[in-house]
Design an enzyme around this catalytic site. Structure first.
Site: not given
Length: 257
Positions: A7, A10, A161, A45, A216
């Protein structure tokens, strides 16, 4: 063949050379080892923030999750599944990889509303096997945005996440969260090598782990418990960490079941 679900936030797109360096590292790993395959799951984000601001929308978050009114979803989906996804594809292609962009539906996941108060914030619901395994067998690297589709025909903004965790469960893959810090930090801003449930709960209670990192870490813990093995939180600012993790080294913070 070992599958790694990675993951990336952005923020990678907002940092010069970060995405390029990350995909170059993945290409190097792929060349040096044919026993590893990768699926990338991404957020975006800061890009969403800019698109919503330009459109005149105010944004708000609750416990690290973006409140997503229905009228904002075309902008959120466009930023994540459109612009961010294709920008990352471009970097991957430049690194001589073979990316395929998709959203959660293609990954075998539907979405449903998490909480009414959060608007179109969604959570993952297993649907079918999806096409990721087939893409990997063909030598492609799936790049999955965290945009979800519901059986009600609605678009949902799923926390990336949580999306990565669900995909790792689908594929029985190893899971790495690449964030903007090299590890989870303690109250003195020192990196923590390993965390279990009791330690995580204590740090959250003490206000050390908050906001997006709280989401997270909680997601990492649930993933570790479901996968029955540790998952890692590491830094995209040090793409060489990926090679180290693939080689079995312990870098960043390992979240244990």
């Amino acid at each position: 063949m070992k599958t790694w679900v990675i993951k990336i936030g952005g923020a990678v797109l907002d940092t010069e050379y970060a995405a390029s360096a990350l995909f170059k590292e993945l290409a190097k790993i792929s060349i040096n080892s044919s026993s590893n395959q990768f699926v990338l799951v991404h957020g975006g984000g800061s890009l969403v923030d800019r698109w919503l601001s330009d459109a005149g929308f105010a944004t708000a978050k609750h416990q690290g999750l973006r409140i997503s009114p229905k009228e904002q979803m075309p902008y959120i989906a466009g930023a994540l599944a459109g612009c961010a996804n294709k920008q990352l594809m471009a970097y991957a292609i430049k690194a001589s990889l073979q990316p395929v962009g998709c959203c959660l539906y293609e990954a075998g996941l539907m979405a449903k509303q998490k909480l009414k108060a959060l608007g179109q914030v969604g959570e993952c619901v297993p649907h079918n096997k999806g096409i990721l395994t087939a893409l990997l067998e063909l030598g492609h690297m799936p790049l999955v945005s965290s945009v979800g589709l519901g059986d009600d025909g609605q678009l949902y903004n799923v926390n990336a996440d949580e999306a990565a965790s669900a995909i790792a469960s689908q594929l029985n893959g190893e899971l790495i969260f690449m964030t903007d810090v090299e590890a989870v930090l303690d109250g003195n801003k020192q990196p923590l090598n390993q965390l279990n449930q009791a330690q995580i709960e204590a740090l959250i209670e003490a206000g050390v782990i908050v906001g997006g990192m709280e989401v997270k870490v909680k997601t990492s813990l649930r993933a570790a418990q479901h996968l029955r093995r540790g998952v890692y939180i590491s830094s995209w600012q040090k793409p060489q960490n990926l090679s180290a993790l693939v080689d079995g080294a312990h870098v960043g913070t390992q979240i244990t079941p």
